[in-house]
Design an enzyme around this catalytic site. Structure first.
Site, PDB file in Angstrom:
ATOM      1  CB  THR A 147      -3.527   5.379   1.065  1.00  0.00           C
ATOM      2  OG1 THR A 147      -2.571   4.447   0.580  1.00  0.00           O
ATOM      3  CG2 THR A 147      -4.438   4.708   2.074  1.00  0.00           C
ATOM      4  N   GLY A 186       3.509  10.215   2.962  1.00  0.00           N
ATOM      5  CA  GLY A 186       4.641  10.767   3.714  1.00  0.00           C
ATOM      6  C   GLY A 186       5.035  12.126   3.169  1.00  0.00           C
ATOM      7  CD  GLU A 429       4.710   0.991  -1.719  1.00  0.00           C
ATOM      8  OE1 GLU A 429       5.020   1.932  -0.990  1.00  0.00           O
ATOM      9  OE2 GLU A 429       4.090   1.151  -2.784  1.00  0.00           O
TER      10      GLU A 429
HETATM   11  C1  LIG Z   1      22.927  -4.473   6.753  1.00  0.00           C
HETATM   12  C2  LIG Z   1      21.872  -4.634   5.739  1.00  0.00           C
HETATM   13  C3  LIG Z   1      21.922  -3.636   4.637  1.00  0.00           C
HETATM   14  C4  LIG Z   1      20.926  -3.916   3.542  1.00  0.00           C
HETATM   15  C5  LIG Z   1      20.895  -2.856   2.535  1.00  0.00           C
HETATM   16  C6  LIG Z   1      19.802  -3.085   1.506  1.00  0.00           C
HETATM   17  C7  LIG Z   1      19.605  -1.916   0.641  1.00  0.00           C
HETATM   18  C8  LIG Z   1      18.503  -2.035  -0.381  1.00  0.00           C
HETATM   19  C9  LIG Z   1      17.252  -1.244  -0.136  1.00  0.00           C
HETATM   20  C10 LIG Z   1      16.527  -0.549  -1.035  1.00  0.00           C
HETATM   21  C11 LIG Z   1      16.812  -0.438  -2.457  1.00  0.00           C
HETATM   22  C12 LIG Z   1      16.082   0.723  -3.100  1.00  0.00           C
HETATM   23  C13 LIG Z   1      14.690   0.405  -3.597  1.00  0.00           C
HETATM   24  C14 LIG Z   1      13.707   1.520  -3.393  1.00  0.00           C
HETATM   25  C15 LIG Z   1      12.970   1.418  -2.119  1.00  0.00           C
HETATM   26  C16 LIG Z   1      12.494   2.755  -1.704  1.00  0.00           C
HETATM   27  C17 LIG Z   1      11.665   2.670  -0.482  1.00  0.00           C
HETATM   28  C18 LIG Z   1      11.081   3.993  -0.187  1.00  0.00           C
HETATM   29  C19 LIG Z   1       9.588   4.058  -0.117  1.00  0.00           C
HETATM   30  C20 LIG Z   1       8.998   3.543   1.138  1.00  0.00           C
HETATM   31  C21 LIG Z   1       7.533   3.868   1.146  1.00  0.00           C
HETATM   32  C22 LIG Z   1       6.985   3.821   2.451  1.00  0.00           C
HETATM   33  C23 LIG Z   1       5.696   4.518   2.496  1.00  0.00           C
HETATM   34  C24 LIG Z   1       4.543   3.774   1.931  1.00  0.00           C
HETATM   35  C25 LIG Z   1       3.935   4.106   0.790  1.00  0.00           C
HETATM   36  C26 LIG Z   1       2.669   3.446   0.371  1.00  0.00           C
HETATM   37  O1  LIG Z   1       2.126   2.621   1.068  1.00  0.00           O
HETATM   38  S1  LIG Z   1       2.033   3.882  -1.140  1.00  0.00           S
HETATM   39  C27 LIG Z   1       0.510   3.031  -1.308  1.00  0.00           C
HETATM   40  C28 LIG Z   1       0.687   1.575  -1.522  1.00  0.00           C
HETATM   41  N1  LIG Z   1      -0.568   0.946  -1.789  1.00  0.00           N
HETATM   42  C29 LIG Z   1      -0.695  -0.304  -2.102  1.00  0.00           C
HETATM   43  O2  LIG Z   1       0.271  -1.035  -2.143  1.00  0.00           O
HETATM   44  C30 LIG Z   1      -2.066  -0.750  -2.462  1.00  0.00           C
HETATM   45  C31 LIG Z   1      -2.213  -2.226  -2.544  1.00  0.00           C
HETATM   46  N2  LIG Z   1      -3.202  -2.578  -3.543  1.00  0.00           N
HETATM   47  C32 LIG Z   1      -2.862  -2.877  -4.808  1.00  0.00           C
HETATM   48  O3  LIG Z   1      -1.704  -2.828  -5.200  1.00  0.00           O
HETATM   49  C33 LIG Z   1      -3.983  -3.274  -5.706  1.00  0.00           C
HETATM   50  O4  LIG Z   1      -5.192  -2.726  -5.343  1.00  0.00           O
HETATM   51  C34 LIG Z   1      -4.115  -4.787  -5.808  1.00  0.00           C
HETATM   52  C35 LIG Z   1      -4.218  -5.436  -4.448  1.00  0.00           C
HETATM   53  C36 LIG Z   1      -2.891  -5.294  -6.547  1.00  0.00           C
HETATM   54  C37 LIG Z   1      -5.373  -5.151  -6.591  1.00  0.00           C
HETATM   55  O5  LIG Z   1      -5.453  -4.348  -7.717  1.00  0.00           O
HETATM   56  P1  LIG Z   1      -6.668  -4.511  -8.755  1.00  0.00           P
HETATM   57  O6  LIG Z   1      -6.547  -3.469  -9.773  1.00  0.00           O
HETATM   58  O7  LIG Z   1      -7.948  -4.573  -8.005  1.00  0.00           O
HETATM   59  O8  LIG Z   1      -6.306  -5.850  -9.395  1.00  0.00           O
HETATM   60  P2  LIG Z   1      -6.986  -7.284  -9.335  1.00  0.00           P
HETATM   61  O9  LIG Z   1      -8.339  -7.186  -9.915  1.00  0.00           O
HETATM   62  O10 LIG Z   1      -6.907  -7.843  -7.969  1.00  0.00           O
HETATM   63  O11 LIG Z   1      -6.016  -8.026 -10.298  1.00  0.00           O
HETATM   64  C38 LIG Z   1      -6.103  -7.840 -11.676  1.00  0.00           C
HETATM   65  C39 LIG Z   1      -4.866  -8.390 -12.340  1.00  0.00           C
HETATM   66  O12 LIG Z   1      -3.820  -7.421 -12.261  1.00  0.00           O
HETATM   67  C40 LIG Z   1      -2.634  -8.024 -11.769  1.00  0.00           C
HETATM   68  N3  LIG Z   1      -1.873  -7.001 -11.062  1.00  0.00           N
HETATM   69  C41 LIG Z   1      -2.217  -6.311  -9.950  1.00  0.00           C
HETATM   70  N4  LIG Z   1      -1.235  -5.476  -9.618  1.00  0.00           N
HETATM   71  C42 LIG Z   1      -0.259  -5.625 -10.532  1.00  0.00           C
HETATM   72  C43 LIG Z   1       1.015  -5.019 -10.690  1.00  0.00           C
HETATM   73  N5  LIG Z   1       1.503  -4.121  -9.842  1.00  0.00           N
HETATM   74  N6  LIG Z   1       1.770  -5.435 -11.741  1.00  0.00           N
HETATM   75  C44 LIG Z   1       1.326  -6.368 -12.588  1.00  0.00           C
HETATM   76  N7  LIG Z   1       0.119  -6.978 -12.471  1.00  0.00           N
HETATM   77  C45 LIG Z   1      -0.656  -6.603 -11.455  1.00  0.00           C
HETATM   78  C46 LIG Z   1      -3.136  -9.108 -10.857  1.00  0.00           C
HETATM   79  O13 LIG Z   1      -2.136 -10.053 -10.670  1.00  0.00           O
HETATM   80  C47 LIG Z   1      -4.306  -9.622 -11.640  1.00  0.00           C
HETATM   81  O14 LIG Z   1      -3.825 -10.495 -12.631  1.00  0.00           O
HETATM   82  P3  LIG Z   1      -4.723 -11.705 -13.106  1.00  0.00           P
HETATM   83  O15 LIG Z   1      -6.063 -11.162 -13.463  1.00  0.00           O
HETATM   84  O16 LIG Z   1      -3.949 -12.277 -14.228  1.00  0.00           O
HETATM   85  O17 LIG Z   1      -4.803 -12.618 -11.919  1.00  0.00           O
HETATM   86  C1  LIG Z   2       3.584   3.965   7.942  1.00  0.00           C
HETATM   87  C2  LIG Z   2       2.718   4.050   6.729  1.00  0.00           C
HETATM   88  C3  LIG Z   2       3.099   4.848   5.670  1.00  0.00           C
HETATM   89  C4  LIG Z   2       2.282   4.969   4.544  1.00  0.00           C
HETATM   90  N1  LIG Z   2       2.638   5.807   3.527  1.00  0.00           N
HETATM   91  C5  LIG Z   2       1.818   5.958   2.464  1.00  0.00           C
HETATM   92  C6  LIG Z   2       2.156   6.863   1.421  1.00  0.00           C
HETATM   93  O1  LIG Z   2       3.180   7.518   1.454  1.00  0.00           O
HETATM   94  N2  LIG Z   2       1.292   6.995   0.376  1.00  0.00           N
HETATM   95  C7  LIG Z   2       0.146   6.299   0.302  1.00  0.00           C
HETATM   96  O2  LIG Z   2      -0.600   6.467  -0.671  1.00  0.00           O
HETATM   97  N3  LIG Z   2      -0.189   5.413   1.263  1.00  0.00           N
HETATM   98  C8  LIG Z   2       0.608   5.233   2.339  1.00  0.00           C
HETATM   99  N4  LIG Z   2       0.284   4.335   3.336  1.00  0.00           N
HETATM  100  C9  LIG Z   2      -0.986   3.612   3.247  1.00  0.00           C
HETATM  101  C10 LIG Z   2      -0.799   2.129   2.989  1.00  0.00           C
HETATM  102  O3  LIG Z   2      -0.379   1.900   1.692  1.00  0.00           O
HETATM  103  C11 LIG Z   2      -2.127   1.426   3.294  1.00  0.00           C
HETATM  104  O4  LIG Z   2      -2.402   1.587   4.668  1.00  0.00           O
HETATM  105  C12 LIG Z   2      -2.034  -0.043   2.926  1.00  0.00           C
HETATM  106  O5  LIG Z   2      -1.990  -0.206   1.535  1.00  0.00           O
HETATM  107  C13 LIG Z   2      -3.188  -0.862   3.524  1.00  0.00           C
HETATM  108  O6  LIG Z   2      -4.411  -0.362   3.158  1.00  0.00           O
HETATM  109  P1  LIG Z   2      -5.557  -0.047   4.228  1.00  0.00           P
HETATM  110  O7  LIG Z   2      -4.999   0.838   5.258  1.00  0.00           O
HETATM  111  O8  LIG Z   2      -6.728   0.417   3.438  1.00  0.00           O
HETATM  112  O9  LIG Z   2      -5.908  -1.415   4.914  1.00  0.00           O
HETATM  113  P2  LIG Z   2      -7.244  -2.243   4.734  1.00  0.00           P
HETATM  114  O10 LIG Z   2      -7.329  -2.747   3.340  1.00  0.00           O
HETATM  115  O11 LIG Z   2      -8.414  -1.498   5.234  1.00  0.00           O
HETATM  116  O12 LIG Z   2      -6.899  -3.469   5.670  1.00  0.00           O
HETATM  117  C14 LIG Z   2      -7.603  -3.762   6.876  1.00  0.00           C
HETATM  118  C15 LIG Z   2      -7.797  -5.284   6.958  1.00  0.00           C
HETATM  119  O13 LIG Z   2      -8.659  -5.689   5.898  1.00  0.00           O
HETATM  120  C16 LIG Z   2      -8.108  -6.804   5.240  1.00  0.00           C
HETATM  121  N5  LIG Z   2      -8.481  -6.774   3.811  1.00  0.00           N
HETATM  122  C17 LIG Z   2      -8.633  -5.708   2.995  1.00  0.00           C
HETATM  123  N6  LIG Z   2      -8.915  -6.112   1.761  1.00  0.00           N
HETATM  124  C18 LIG Z   2      -8.958  -7.439   1.769  1.00  0.00           C
HETATM  125  C19 LIG Z   2      -9.181  -8.431   0.776  1.00  0.00           C
HETATM  126  N7  LIG Z   2      -9.399  -8.127  -0.495  1.00  0.00           N
HETATM  127  N8  LIG Z   2      -9.121  -9.724   1.145  1.00  0.00           N
HETATM  128  C20 LIG Z   2      -8.856 -10.063   2.423  1.00  0.00           C
HETATM  129  N9  LIG Z   2      -8.612  -9.171   3.401  1.00  0.00           N
HETATM  130  C21 LIG Z   2      -8.666  -7.875   3.074  1.00  0.00           C
HETATM  131  C22 LIG Z   2      -6.606  -6.656   5.412  1.00  0.00           C
HETATM  132  O14 LIG Z   2      -5.956  -7.911   5.292  1.00  0.00           O
HETATM  133  C23 LIG Z   2      -6.506  -6.083   6.818  1.00  0.00           C
HETATM  134  O15 LIG Z   2      -6.527  -7.149   7.739  1.00  0.00           O
HETATM  135  C24 LIG Z   2       1.077   4.221   4.477  1.00  0.00           C
HETATM  136  C25 LIG Z   2       0.711   3.394   5.549  1.00  0.00           C
HETATM  137  C26 LIG Z   2       1.509   3.309   6.653  1.00  0.00           C
HETATM  138  C27 LIG Z   2       1.090   2.423   7.797  1.00  0.00           C
END
Ligand SMILES: CCCCCCCC/C=C\CCCCCCCCCCCCC/C=C/C(=O)SCCNC(=O)CCNC(=O)[C@H](O)C(C)(C)COP(=O)(O)OP(=O)(O)OC[C@H]1O[C@@H](n2cnc3c(N)ncnc32)[C@H](O)[C@@H]1OP(=O)(O)O
Ligand SMILES: Cc1cc2nc3c(=O)[nH]c(=O)nc-3n(C[C@H](O)[C@H](O)[C@H](O)COP(=O)(O)OP(=O)(O)OC[C@H]3O[C@@H](n4cnc5c(N)ncnc54)[C@H](O)[C@@H]3O)c2cc1C
Length: 662
Positions: A147, A186, A429
């Site tokens: 991000t 993180g 995520e």
């Molecule tokens: C008592 C109770 C006990 C319970 C115990 C339970 C225990 C179990 C727990 C855990 C088990 C362990 C498991 C591990 C977990 C570890 C956790 C630790 C980590 C925590 C992390 C926290 C910190 C956070 C980190 C982050 O946030 S990292 C950054 C994350 N960022 C995002 O997620 C970004 C989101 N955006 C996207 O993913 C993409 O931009 C998109 C929205 C998917 C769009 O991508 P784009 O390329 O633009 O694609 P499109 O044009 O929209 O789609 C094209 C096409 O591709 C397909 N597509 C997209 N993504 C995927 C994919 N990932 N895989 C396959 N295909 C994909 C999409 O569907 C489209 O398909 P079509 O064209 O066919 O429609």
């Molecule tokens: C606690 C925490 C830990 C994190 N850790 C990590 C990390 O370790 N590594 C890392 O890389 N990232 C990390 N992130 C970042 C995180 O993955 C992003 O914040 C998340 O993916 C959302 O993206 P954004 O902040 O750009 O939100 P934005 O996309 O700017 O979202 C803002 C608003 O816009 C809307 N929006 C955006 N796009 C669209 C669309 N296409 N259609 C409709 N609505 C839309 C959303 O729904 C939302 O309401 C962390 C975030 C948090 C809060």
């Protein structure tokens, strides 16, 4: 667990009422008696380490002290993990003991949760051999830097640039704008020395999309940022205070060619770009973590429910009948309505997590044989379940907090921190709406395939069934309710599709029509998730090996979940299924009966999550129910209580009072 003798008498009475064997529930929840034993054994080992105990609650520490204490404990915890592995020749069992130690989020979360898995999932065998041993043994510490300030959701829009230089066989990393700075990863703030950087690849001026690169950003001896690296911490947040989230920018920073993780796409020495079989495989770590988050939601719901149910058994307030003593607040039906859904949801998320884990493992196996057919289903399902479970879990934790009245507002209840951490999963995520719209893409495709009579993937096959069979009369059974939710999803998918068609007929192009229909599309994805959660959890309960006594209670919980959501979404069911007003009245009565039936087992059910006092970390939720004693003990730890008169009296209050006399 503490002994019954020291327990609050209300809790003793509650436990005596329980109609099932709590140990059986614990073993079922965690997989087996052996799994319970091993988990407890490991938790014991962690809790035996004196240095892991905090002298004062973390809330009294400064931001800096809190981080430093977090790192200190994370390194000790890491030693316990290493020693366990050396002794037993395997990793410790799944556990949540980190919560007892770090309390908030570990600065190593991203190292273990995303850095190591990305090398394992995106690296070639040679790259894995080079990086994994160092990362797993903590010779290097990493994070996942994707991000940026300007882009999080739309990762194709990332601005960090990796330009290949064939002369030196290096990539040159640059962050040309403020918005291109990495923001959030993180551990990045002050902990890590390496990271996976997701950047736009350029070769000879041509863009080749985003790819993961490994970059060392700090010197391993001095920990100083390497030349060309600007790195720091982003400051306080709603939660995640010890996660050490950071920012990062590169200025002509060079890394060797071998540092691009090349399991999927490759850059050859001469700069030839070799495309991978599917560019979306680069997003693989996110899919894995989204599955894990569903499991985390189970934990957070269990944690909040344990605290709030035990507190509600101990807390007495007002009268149900004037002639009787003040009631336990757990006896108010409204309280049961607030809390039992959290208990039930924890089980639902747990079953959904186990179901998703299986799907994930199967797809990974297929991918290793170059079969990608089921990847879209995995992606779509992980997206919507992560989105719905995290939002619901956040709301459940907050409801549990509110259900503890004023004491739920105390940091020492651990509910405010738990809320801050749980609700973060709605955004990280993959932001909720964005992920639900990913699932909607899949649902629209599935719908079009259904219209053509094609066979659909298992998770959406109900669309075809609903299309073929005309709506049957409503049945007030769990199976009938599951069908009802499938009809709602069917109806919403169909309506969203027809809305897109309507706008297109009006001359809009597909993208604009999609945007205009997107509120409906999001709702369709939510309905699809609810249908999955209901079906998977009901099937899990029906096929469980539980004894009749336990099975009865687990069925009640699953039915409570189904009935709760039927009543919550009755408008949708009236629109899209054959449910009638009379059916809803019967279900309303059934819901009240379920609350009453579950009530005697409420404490037994939360004991069945087997969350130790140290994990709960709550004045309100301990096993012994010594709520008021603990609240006072914790209050007395306040630094303001370590002196009789605070210096502010002499500095400010007294002068003010004296001025007022003039
Ligand atoms: C008592 C109770 C006990 C319970 C115990 C339970 C225990 C179990 C727990 C855990 C088990 C362990 C498991 C591990 C977990 C570890 C956790 C630790 C980590 C925590 C992390 C926290 C910190 C956070 C980190 C982050 O946030 S990292 C950054 C994350 N960022 C995002 O997620 C970004 C989101 N955006 C996207 O993913 C993409 O931009 C998109 C929205 C998917 C769009 O991508 P784009 O390329 O633009 O694609 P499109 O044009 O929209 O789609 C094209 C096409 O591709 C397909 N597509 C997209 N993504 C995927 C994919 N990932 N895989 C396959 N295909 C994909 C999409 O569907 C489209 O398909 P079509 O064209 O066919 O429609
Ligand atoms: C606690 C925490 C830990 C994190 N850790 C990590 C990390 O370790 N590594 C890392 O890389 N990232 C990390 N992130 C970042 C995180 O993955 C992003 O914040 C998340 O993916 C959302 O993206 P954004 O902040 O750009 O939100 P934005 O996309 O700017 O979202 C803002 C608003 O816009 C809307 N929006 C955006 N796009 C669209 C669309 N296409 N259609 C409709 N609505 C839309 C959303 O729904 C939302 O309401 C962390 C975030 C948090 C809060």
């Amino acid at each position: 667990m503490s002994t019954e003798t020291k327990c609050n008498p209300d809790l003793v009475r509650e436990r005596a009422k329980c109609t099932f064997d709590v140990n059986e529930l614990i073993n079922l929840f965690y997989g087996s008696e052996k799994a319970t034993k091993e988990r407890r054994h490991f938790e014991d080992a962690v809790l035996a380490v004196k240095e892991l105990k905090d002298a004062i609650p973390e809330e009294y520490l400064s931001h800096k002290e809190r981080y430093e204490n977090g790192v200190r404990k994370a390194t000790i915890l890491r030693d316990v993990y290493r020693d366990y592995k050396a002794k037993h020749n395997r990793d410790p069992p799944p556990n949540q003991i980190t919560k007892a130690v770090i309390k908030d989020i570990s600065p190593f979360l991203l190292h273990n949760g995303m850095f190591v898995p990305t090398i394992a999932g995106q690296g070639t065998p040679e790259q894995q051999a080079e990086w994994l041993p160092k990362a797993e043994s903590m010779q290097i510490i990493g994070t996942y830097a994707q991000t940026e300030l300007g882009h999080g959701s739309f990762i194709r829009g990332l601005e960090t640039i990796a330009t290949y230089d064939p002369k030196t066989e290096e990539f040159v990393l640059n962050n040309p704008t403020l918005t291109s700075f990495k923001w959030w990863p993180g551990g990045l703030g002050s902990t890590v020395n390496h990271c996976v950087v997701v950047a736009q690849l350029y070769i000879n001026g041509k863009s080749h999309g985003i790819h993961p690169f490994i970059a060392q950003i700090r010197d391993l001896d001095t920990h100083k940022p390497l030349p060309g690296v600007k790195v720091g911490e982003i400051g306080p947040k709603m939660g995640f205070q010890t996660a050490n989230n950071g920012f990062l920018g590169f200025d002509n920073f060079r890394i060797p060619r071998k540092n691009m993780l090349m399991k999927n796409a490759q850059v050859l020495k001469d700069g030839t770009f070799v495309k991978g079989i599917n560019e979306k495989l680069t997003y693989g770590t996110m899919v894995m973590v989204r599955v894990g988050i569903v499991g985390d939601c189970s934990f957070y719901a269990a944690l909040a429910a344990t605290i709030a149910v035990r507190y509600s058994a101990v807390r007495h307030q007002s009268h149900i009948k004037a002639s009787e003593p003040e009631a336990q607040i757990l006896d108010y039906l409204t309280q049961q309505h607030k809390l039992f859904i959290a208990v039930a949801s924890s089980h639902v998320y747990r079953n959904a997590y186990l179901w998703m884990e299986k799907m994930y493992t199967n797809v990974m196996k297929e991918l290793s044989q170059d079969k990608q057919d089921n990847l879209p289903e995995l992606h779509a399902t992980a997206c919507c379940l992560k989105a719905v479970c995290s939002r619901d879990a956040g709301s459940l934790v907050e409801e549990c907090r509110l259900a503890c009245g004023g004491h739920g507002y105390m940091a020492s209840s651990n509910l405010p921190l738990t809320y801050g951490v749980t609700i973060a999963a709605v955004t990280y995520e993959g932001e909720r709406t964005v992920l639900l719209l990913q699932t909607a893409r899949y649902l629209m495709k599935a719908w079009m395939a259904a219209l053509k009579g094609k066979v659909l993937s298992p998770s959406v096959s109900y669309l075809l069934n609903s299309l073929k069979e005309s709506k049957k009369p409503w049945q007030n059974t769990p199976e009938g309710i599951v069908k009802g939710f499938q009809h709602v999803s069917f109806g919403k998918v169909k309506a969203a599709y027809e809305t897109i068609q309507k706008y297109m007929k009006q001359g809009k192009d597909y993208e604009d029509a999609w945007n205009l229909a997107s509120v409906q599309l999001v709702k369709a994805s939510e309905a699809h998730s609810r249908a999955i959660l209901c079906e998977v959890s009901w099937e899990a309960v029906c096929s469980s090996s539980a004894s009749p006594n336990l099975s009865r209670v687990l069925q009640q919980l699953a039915q409570l979940y189904l009935t709760y959501w039927t009543l919550e979404t009755s408008g949708d069911l009236l629109l899209y299924s054959n449910i009638t007003k009379d059916d809803l009245i019967i279900l309303r009565d059934k819901y009240e009966e379920l609350l009453v039936a579950i009530r005697p087992n409420a404490v037994g059910l939360v004991d069945g999550f087997d969350l130790r006092d140290e994990i709960l970390n709550s004045t309100l939720g301990s096993y012994d129910g010594r709520v008021y004693e603990r609240l006072m003990e914790e209050a007395l730890k306040s630094p303001l209580n370590q002196e009789t008169v605070n210096s502010s009296f002499h500095k400010y209050l007294k002068p003010m009072m004296e001025k007022a006399k003039l």
